[in-house]
Design an enzyme around this catalytic site. Structure first.
Site, PDB file in Angstrom:
ATOM      1  N   TRP A   1       0.808  -1.221   0.000  1.00 37.33           N
ATOM      2  CA  TRP A   1       0.000   0.000   0.000  1.00 37.33           C
ATOM      3  C   TRP A   1       0.840   1.269   0.000  1.00 37.33           C
ATOM      4  CZ3 TRP A   1      -4.375  -1.268   4.088  1.00 37.33           C
ATOM      5  CH2 TRP A   1      -5.255  -2.199   3.522  1.00 37.33           C
TER       6      TRP A   1
ATOM      7  N   GLY B   1       0.915  -2.987  -6.283  1.00 37.46           N
ATOM      8  CA  GLY B   1       0.857  -1.663  -5.709  1.00 37.46           C
ATOM      9  C   GLY B   1      -0.499  -1.025  -5.916  1.00 37.46           C
ATOM     10  N   GLY B   2      -0.622  -0.209  -6.954  1.00 34.81           N
ATOM     11  CA  GLY B   2      -1.824   0.592  -7.172  1.00 34.81           C
ATOM     12  C   GLY B   2      -3.120  -0.183  -7.188  1.00 34.81           C
TER      13      GLY B   2
ATOM     14  N   GLY C   1       4.026   1.609 -11.550  1.00 36.39           N
ATOM     15  CA  GLY C   1       3.278   2.853 -11.588  1.00 36.39           C
ATOM     16  C   GLY C   1       3.277   3.545 -12.933  1.00 36.39           C
TER      17      GLY C   1
ATOM     18  N   SER D   1       2.689  -3.012 -12.175  1.00 35.18           N
ATOM     19  CA  SER D   1       1.437  -2.741 -12.895  1.00 35.18           C
ATOM     20  C   SER D   1       0.570  -3.991 -13.051  1.00 35.18           C
ATOM     21  CB  SER D   1       1.738  -2.116 -14.261  1.00 35.18           C
ATOM     22  OG  SER D   1       2.331  -0.840 -14.107  1.00 35.18           O
TER      23      SER D   1
END
Length: 254
Positions: free
Chosen positions: A13, A237-238, A177, A216
């Site tokens: 996160w 991640g995202g 990202g 990604s």
């Protein structure tokens, strides 16, 4: 076969989701993700949200969590830092080391990463060692060289018993990202190099090593990535910041 060779779904996160947001996230996530016994799910919240995650996941022992980074020292005058020795009291059982953002933004060297791995192991935590190349390094044909340096540097001071506890994450920095994703073929190639270097570094049976792909990852490509040879799971991640998206990723391969 390692107990973790079933898919590992790990969420980083980063600097998102404070304690209140963590509680709200988990309420929605657990409603959309029923427990499964053929996968491992690990979340790495910000350090300030570790206790909140523990509370929110109290009725879900299948959901594990860990710390994103620790200091190289056990204690001392290091304002704003977190010691690995402090982490187990939160209920966390994992820790990241060597993430590309730590290397790039905070100057973590391979020697720093090696010491952080030692601290995590000393605290009884399971470390995830992150390795991977930048776009410039990739275009210069240095993928194997970079991975070799990072793995040998990180494992230089870890004993044989400690090495068996490590999980590895290949994260092409150019795909973090950016919306660019390594193809399944790219991931398979890099993971094979990681295994080769683990063998060369004397890290035990490299065929049993758990290697995650990070960069990604999203619900639309999780199936292809998990199907790639040598990919044992993902570090996300995202796409892990939205409970619906994260639930869809964790449900992959059912």
């Amino acid at each position: 076969m390692s107990e973790l060779r079933a898919p590992v779904f790990a969420a980083n996160w980063k600097m998102c989701h404070g304690p209140a947001e963590t509680g709200a996230f988990m309420e929605r996530f657990v409603a959309r993700y029923p427990p499964r016994d053929d996968a491992t799910v690990v979340v790495f919240p910000p350090a300030i949200s570790l206790p909140a995650f523990a509370v929110a996941a109290a009725d879900r022992p299948d959901l594990q969590f860990g710390v994103q980074d620790v200091h190289t020292e056990v204690a001392g005058a290091h304002t704003g830092e977190v010691s690995a020795a402090m982490v187990p009291a939160t209920g966390a059982t994992w820790g990241l080391a060597g993430h590309s953002e730590r290397r790039r933004e905070f100057g973590d060297t391979d020697a720093d990463v090696a010491l952080k791995l030692r601290r995590l192991l000393e605290a009884g935590l399971r470390p995830v060692l992150c390795v991977g190349e930048t776009l410039e390094e990739r275009e210069a044909g240095q993928l194997a060289t970079v991975i070799e340096r990072q793995i040998h540097g990180a494992l230089s001071s870890i004993d044989a018993a400690g090495r068996t506890r490590l999980v590895y994450a290949y994260e092409p920095v150019w795909a973090i990202g950016t919306g660019r994703t390594a193809s399944p073929e790219d991931a398979a190639e890099a993971h094979a190099i990681v295994r080769e270097q683990l063998s060369a570094a004397g890290a035990g049976d490299s065929a049993r090593a758990v290697i995650l792909y990070g960069g990604s990852v999203k619900p639309a490509n999780i199936g292809q990535l998990l199907a790639a040879p040598g990919v044992d799971g993902v570090l996300v991640g995202g796409a892990s910041l939205d409970p619906d998206s994260w639930a869809a990723i964790c449900a992959a391969g059912r």
